[in-house]
Design an enzyme around this catalytic site. Structure first.
Site, PDB file in Angstrom:
ATOM      1  N   SER A 181     -16.674  13.753  23.423  1.00  0.00           N
ATOM      2  CA  SER A 181     -16.156  13.676  21.855  1.00  0.00           C
ATOM      3  C   SER A 181     -16.922  12.392  21.543  1.00  0.00           C
ATOM      4  O   SER A 181     -16.816  11.340  22.263  1.00  0.00           O
ATOM      5  CB  SER A 181     -14.921  13.841  21.780  1.00  0.00           C
ATOM      6  OG  SER A 181     -14.718  13.619  20.287  1.00  0.00           O
ATOM      7  N   TYR A 183      -6.794  11.265  22.220  1.00  0.00           N
ATOM      8  CA  TYR A 183      -7.778  12.438  22.492  1.00  0.00           C
ATOM      9  C   TYR A 183      -8.811  11.728  22.902  1.00  0.00           C
ATOM     10  O   TYR A 183      -9.443  12.230  23.709  1.00  0.00           O
ATOM     11  CB  TYR A 183      -8.122  13.233  21.100  1.00  0.00           C
ATOM     12  CG  TYR A 183      -9.121  14.164  21.099  1.00  0.00           C
ATOM     13  CD1 TYR A 183      -9.158  15.064  21.840  1.00  0.00           C
ATOM     14  CD2 TYR A 183     -10.312  13.789  20.327  1.00  0.00           C
ATOM     15  CE1 TYR A 183     -10.287  15.895  22.117  1.00  0.00           C
ATOM     16  CE2 TYR A 183     -11.508  14.638  20.343  1.00  0.00           C
ATOM     17  CZ  TYR A 183     -11.528  15.511  21.405  1.00  0.00           C
ATOM     18  OH  TYR A 183     -12.410  16.534  21.203  1.00  0.00           O
ATOM     19  N   LYS A 238     -10.744  11.973  26.883  1.00  0.00           N
ATOM     20  CA  LYS A 238     -12.096  12.411  26.903  1.00  0.00           C
ATOM     21  C   LYS A 238     -13.031  11.231  27.850  1.00  0.00           C
ATOM     22  O   LYS A 238     -13.605  11.712  28.681  1.00  0.00           O
ATOM     23  CB  LYS A 238     -12.685  12.908  25.784  1.00  0.00           C
ATOM     24  CG  LYS A 238     -12.431  13.821  24.995  1.00  0.00           C
ATOM     25  CD  LYS A 238     -12.771  15.352  25.746  1.00  0.00           C
ATOM     26  CE  LYS A 238     -12.195  16.356  25.199  1.00  0.00           C
ATOM     27  NZ  LYS A 238     -12.760  17.738  25.776  1.00  0.00           N
TER      28      LYS A 238
HETATM   29  N1  UFG Z   1      -9.867  15.852   6.189  1.00  0.00           N
HETATM   30  C1  UFG Z   1      -9.438  15.782   5.051  1.00  0.00           C
HETATM   31  N2  UFG Z   1      -8.371  16.691   4.579  1.00  0.00           N
HETATM   32  C2  UFG Z   1      -8.150  17.831   5.745  1.00  0.00           C
HETATM   33  C3  UFG Z   1      -8.772  17.819   6.840  1.00  0.00           C
HETATM   34  C4  UFG Z   1      -9.575  16.757   7.197  1.00  0.00           C
HETATM   35  O1  UFG Z   1      -9.546  14.879   4.272  1.00  0.00           O
HETATM   36  O2  UFG Z   1      -7.399  18.656   5.253  1.00  0.00           O
HETATM   37  C5  UFG Z   1     -10.957  14.843   6.700  1.00  0.00           C
HETATM   38  C6  UFG Z   1     -10.375  13.871   7.894  1.00  0.00           C
HETATM   39  O3  UFG Z   1      -9.389  12.845   7.541  1.00  0.00           O
HETATM   40  C7  UFG Z   1     -11.647  13.416   8.510  1.00  0.00           C
HETATM   41  C8  UFG Z   1     -12.785  14.514   8.284  1.00  0.00           C
HETATM   42  O4  UFG Z   1     -11.909  15.152   6.883  1.00  0.00           O
HETATM   43  O5  UFG Z   1     -12.047  12.060   7.886  1.00  0.00           O
HETATM   44  C9  UFG Z   1     -13.029  15.323   9.256  1.00  0.00           C
HETATM   45  O6  UFG Z   1     -11.637  15.890   9.850  1.00  0.00           O
HETATM   46  P1  UFG Z   1     -11.606  16.944  11.018  1.00  0.00           P
HETATM   47  O7  UFG Z   1     -10.221  17.203  11.173  1.00  0.00           O
HETATM   48  O8  UFG Z   1     -12.355  18.165  10.506  1.00  0.00           O
HETATM   49  O9  UFG Z   1     -12.395  16.366  12.242  1.00  0.00           O
HETATM   50  P2  UFG Z   1     -12.397  14.974  12.893  1.00  0.00           P
HETATM   51  O10 UFG Z   1     -13.527  13.991  12.471  1.00  0.00           O
HETATM   52  O11 UFG Z   1     -10.875  14.431  12.740  1.00  0.00           O
HETATM   53  O12 UFG Z   1     -12.595  15.117  14.326  1.00  0.00           O
HETATM   54  C10 UFG Z   1     -13.685  16.085  14.813  1.00  0.00           C
HETATM   55  C11 UFG Z   1     -13.122  16.930  16.165  1.00  0.00           C
HETATM   56  C12 UFG Z   1     -12.974  15.830  17.215  1.00  0.00           C
HETATM   57  C13 UFG Z   1     -14.152  14.978  17.271  1.00  0.00           C
HETATM   58  C14 UFG Z   1     -14.527  14.493  16.184  1.00  0.00           C
HETATM   59  C15 UFG Z   1     -15.727  13.324  16.069  1.00  0.00           C
HETATM   60  O13 UFG Z   1     -12.255  17.588  16.004  1.00  0.00           O
HETATM   61  O14 UFG Z   1     -12.836  16.551  18.537  1.00  0.00           O
HETATM   62  O15 UFG Z   1     -14.648  15.251  14.924  1.00  0.00           O
HETATM   63  O16 UFG Z   1     -16.526  13.408  15.072  1.00  0.00           O
HETATM   64  F1  UFG Z   1     -13.757  13.863  18.165  1.00  0.00           F
END
Ligand code: UFG
Length: 335
Positions: free
Chosen positions: A119, A143, A147
């Site tokens: 990741s 997480y 990884k």
């Molecule tokens: N977000 C919101 N509201 C929500 C959900 C998410 O504002 O309801 C924002 C989060 O704060 C973040 C962005 O949208 O800034 C993306 O969030 P995600 O949860 O969709 O994805 P993440 O970037 O947190 O994590 C994902 C994968 C991980 C990986 C990561 C690397 O879940 O496994 O991308 O880019 F490590």
């Protein structure tokens, strides 16, 4: 003879799409999944299915003894970042302890190719953008830490035991095929949550933090279609002939803020999405954006599905197919 791949986590989001793509390209597939977060219905038709924990060394040995495998694709993991902040024990257990039992079973079985779903979370807060694979790795959640720990273990195993190992650092996997899409319980990922708000299944979408050091104050991410991720795995498999450890980013090098994605989803699916701003979410970093040149030059990766509108369209089409009520407008649902 047809080639056989064992896919751990093949009942999950990326694992099910990779299994589907392997089958489509003529491979035989065995899925190992304990269904702790995956779904039985997500295991593609045509794949053999073993419901079991990858950390169960004795059963894993039996599975490896029963057939000859050309490779193992390892997707099974705990992956929800907010949970990784509050419950690191579960992440170390699944992503390091159980994974270590798996790679030992792989080694004992004499399997020579291992592809690991890592990741972008291994990098933590970027010091330079876009991120290359040699960027410092300073994870900001357990997480990413777990990884990274398993990547490092694999690098030593590759060197000592003559295994060809490839680790892929995914940026934001998104999009769907007609048969397989993102279905986490609870859902924390942005695109399915935006759709839930668009479909009236949740009252509103929450923007986690509007005070990040980004142009519009919201987090910026690099969204890559899950089918392009599957393609990278299959390209790697074709080239994994000599022992050693390789690591590649899988991302586009193009990124969007949460506000930009929200606006784009509204446009593509032609719905208004109610939203509210709230505090930052624990474990999030401001910007993640990949430099994918290593993957492109070494493996000839060329993303075909990762245009943002295509990502949104395919994910929405999958949702409408699996939850037809989501396709109805608010007034139609009330009839
Ligand atoms: N977000 C919101 N509201 C929500 C959900 C998410 O504002 O309801 C924002 C989060 O704060 C973040 C962005 O949208 O800034 C993306 O969030 P995600 O949860 O969709 O994805 P993440 O970037 O947190 O994590 C994902 C994968 C991980 C990986 C990561 C690397 O879940 O496994 O991308 O880019 F490590």
């Amino acid at each position: 003879m047809r080639r056989r791949v064992l896919v751990t986590g093949g009942a999950g989001y990326v694992g099910s799409v990779c299994s589907e793509e392997l089958l489509r390209q003529g491979f035989e597939v065995t899925v190992v999944d304990d269904l702790s977060t995956g779904h039985r219905h997500a295991v593609p038709e045509g794949a053999e299915f073993c419901q079991m924990d990858i950390g169960d060394a004795a059963r894993m040995r039996e599975v490896f003894a029963a057939k000859t495998y050309d490779a193992v694709f390892h997707f099974a993991a705990k992956a929800l970042i907010p949970e990784s902040v509050t419950n690191p024990a579960a992440f170390y257990q699944a992503n390091v302890v159980a994974a270590a039992a798996l790679i030992d079973a792989v080694r004992e079985a004499g399997i020579r190719r291992f592809i690991f779903s890592s990741s972008a979370a291994v990098y933590g807060n970027p010091l330079q953008l876009p991120i290359t694979e040699d960027h410092p790795t300073v994870p900001v959640n357990s997480y990413g830490e777990t990884k990274l720990a398993f990547e490092r273990m694999l690098a030593w195993y590759a060197r000592a035991y003559g295994i060809s190992v490839c680790a892929f650092r995914y940026f934001n996997a998104s999009g769907a095929t007609l048969a397989h899409g993102e279905e986490h319980v609870p859902e924390t990922h942005i695109l399915p949550i935006l759709f839930e708000a668009a479909a009236g299944e949740r009252e509103f979408f929450t923007i986690y933090g509007c005070d990040y050091p980004t142009p519009d104050g919201t987090c910026v991410r690099d969204y890559v279609h899950v089918l392009d991720i599957a393609q990278a795995h299959i390209l790697a498999l074709a080239k994994m002939d000599s022992p050693g450890f390789s690591v590649y980013n899988i991302g586009l090098g193009t990124s969007y803020s949460v506000r930009e994605l929200l606006a784009r989803v509204e446009q593509v699916i032609d719905r208004q999405i109610p939203w509210r701003a709230s505090e930052r979410r624990a474990g999030d970093c401001a910007v993640l954006c990949a430099n994918p040149s290593h993957l492109m030059s070494e493996l000839g990766w060329s993303p075909q599905q990762s245009d943002l509108d295509r990502i949104i369209e395919t994910a929405w089409a999958w949702k409408m197919q699996t939850r037809p009520a989501a396709g109805l407008t608010q007034s139609a649902r009330q009839v």
